[in-house]
Scaffold this active site. Structure first.
Site, mmCIF file in Angstrom:
data_model
loop_
_atom_site.group_PDB
_atom_site.id
_atom_site.type_symbol
_atom_site.label_atom_id
_atom_site.label_comp_id
_atom_site.label_asym_id
_atom_site.label_seq_id
_atom_site.Cartn_x
_atom_site.Cartn_y
_atom_site.Cartn_z
ATOM 1 C CG HIS A 161 -4.319 13.119 6.139
ATOM 2 N ND1 HIS A 161 -4.083 14.439 5.833
ATOM 3 C CD2 HIS A 161 -5.368 13.047 6.556
ATOM 4 C CE1 HIS A 161 -4.819 15.157 6.241
ATOM 5 N NE2 HIS A 161 -5.901 14.397 6.571
ATOM 6 C CB SER A 282 14.244 -5.254 -14.182
ATOM 7 O OG SER A 282 15.507 -4.796 -13.928
ATOM 8 C CE LYS A 288 12.302 -3.553 -10.207
ATOM 9 N NZ LYS A 288 11.676 -2.587 -9.255
ATOM 10 C CD GLU A 295 6.944 3.298 -12.876
ATOM 11 O OE1 GLU A 295 7.499 3.262 -11.881
ATOM 12 O OE2 GLU A 295 7.143 2.540 -13.761
#
Ligand code: ARG
Length: 470
Positions: A161, A282, A288, A295
């Site tokens: 969970h 980025s 970043k 992804e």
């Protein structure tokens, strides 16, 4: 592609030319071009069979075979000129053949229809690609096993969970993906059995009056068996749907691994560092470092699922047997093959270059009363029914939370307030390393057990490689 419209190979009964828009709309050439090599391979076998059966004279067969070999090189090098009116790769090659050797070229299509030809091409193509994908899956499995060996002493929090549950070895986690990939490979290998069936000789749908030797053609092309029913052979693409389903499950597994990497590489978790080569920056925020590769594997999984829905939808309402809708089988199949191969390759590189933050993982593994179950199981060894032990430890945890303490901070007196039978032994079961190594059930997370799993995985990998070579 040249714009000139020519007379079609099938235009005998037509008096008008095809509308230009219809030509563009119906063409599969822009995408089925990639089948050229397999199409020629099929034609070579078919031609040799026709010659052996005395259906076409050896002189013509010789010319056809020679021209097919030339066309193969020409298309491969990009020198062959396709024209809009070619419609598909099958007709482009036949046109090329006739332009080269004259009417004899028209003999290659004897006893054959594009309906069985296209099924053959798809099967030959997919057979090769499944072989490639299986190799890539085996490669990724190997990477997971190597990582598991390297991280054998890394303890991490295991989650259910998305809540901290129990400490596990990172190796154990990594081997879980090896298992999933193992099933993916088994599924693909089974799919291959059904792909590896030779449809040629089914002709348009009913077979042919000419004395073809289908088994001979199958042997030439390395097929294990031939299709038993000509209508089935030209009508179905279940093998395409099955492959895309298997690919969907494979992508789902990759996607779940990527999801963990995305979370773990966040500043909040800090469990893993993805190497610079597999991350991107980025355009606005200089600090970043983004896990875009992970992804995209996750995102592209959706794309493969989409392909599965495409093919299933194309198939569901088709009357028997061949319908042009079936041409829509190609793009989802090709896209799936490309996506799966790329994802496997890039993920393999990324996985091999991960740096796990071992102290961070251990630190988190020890938090959150992750060994509370071990305390309950300790009570079980003293004869306390598990349900009661669960309640006792639950109250202990609540006490700890109220006092801002960890289980190991409690004195024996405090422990005994909750159950008089506690003794010094309880302190031995609390440390995470102890908890990990206590889980010795088959398939459990104890170091000893995981080490055994690694050994078995390495052995399996080795015997598979020997089998592949042999
Ligand atoms: N391009 C077609 C396909 O991909 C080839 C078969 C066409 N057959 C036909 N009878 N129109 O399915």
């Amino acid at each position: 592609m040249g714009g000139k419209t020519r007379r079609k190979l099938w235009s005998g009964r037509f008096t008008e030319e095809t509308d230009r828009l219809v030509e563009v709309f119906t063409a599969s050439l822009p995408f089925d071009m990639r089948l050229y090599d397999h199409d020629i391979e099929g034609s070579i076998a078919h031609c040799r069979m026709l010659e052996k059966q005395g259906i076409i004279p050896p002189a013509d067969a010789g010319k056809i075979l020679e021209a097919l070999a030339e066309l193969r090189t020409e298309i491969g090098s990009g020198a062959f000129r396709f024209v809009q009116s070619d419609e598909d790769i099958h007709m482009a090659i036949e046109r090329g053949l006739i332009e080269r050797i004259g009417p004899a070229g028209g003999k290659v299509h004897t006893g054959r229809s594009r309906n069985d030809q296209v099924s053959l091409d798809m099967r030959l193509y997919l057979r090769d690609e499944i072989g490639e994908i299986l190799k890539l899956v085996a490669g990724l499995q190997k990477t997971f096993i190597a990582l598991a060996r390297r991280e054998l002493d890394t303890i991490m929090p295991g989650y259910t969970h998305m809540q901290k549950a129990q400490p596990v070895l990172l190796s154990h986690y990594l081997l879980a993906f090896r298992e999933m990939l193992g099933r993916d490979a088994t599924r693909l290998a089974e799919c291959l059995e059904r792909v590896n069936v030779m449809p040629l000789g089914s002709a348009a749908l009913a077979g042919t009056s000419l004395p073809l030797d289908r088994k001979y053609t199958a042997r030439l092309l390395g097929f294990k068996s031939i299709s038993a029913n000509s209508m089935d052979a030209v009508a179905d693409r279940d093998f395409v749907a099955e492959f895309i389903f298997d690919a969907s499950l494979l992508m789902m597994h990759l996607s779940r691994f990527c999801e963990d990497l995305i979370i773990w590489s966040s500043g909040e978790f800090g469990f893993v560092e993805i190497s610079d080569a597999y991350t991107t920056g980025s355009s606005i925020m200089p600090q970043k470092k983004n896990p875009d590769v992970a992804e995209l594997v996750r995102g592209k999984t959706g794309r493969v699922y989409g392909n599965l829905v495409k093919i299933l939808t194309v198939l569901k309402g088709l009357p028997m047997t061949y319908n042009r809708d079936l041409q829509e089988d190609k793009e989802p199949l090709f896209d799936t093959v490309d996506t799966v191969k790329m994802s496997l390759m890039v993920l393999n590189g990324m996985a091999g270059n991960l740096t796990f933050n071992r102290p961070r993982m251990l630190e988190e593994a020890a938090k959150g009363f992750s060994t509370a179950t071990d305390v309950a199981e300790y009570l079980v060894t003293y004869g306390v029914p598990f349900r009661e032990a669960h309640g006792i430890v639950g109250r202990l945890v609540a006490h700890c939370i109220a006092k801002g303490k960890d289980l190991s901070d409690l004195s024996l007196r405090e422990f005994r307030k909750f159950y008089t039978g506690f003794d010094e032994g309880v302190y031995a079961v609390i440390p995470v390393k102890k908890a990990v190594n206590a889980r010795q059930t088959i398939g459990g997370t104890a170091r000893k057990e995981v080490l055994k799993q690694i050994g078995e995985a390495e052995k399996k990998g080795k015997s598979k490689r020997i089998k592949d070579k042999g």
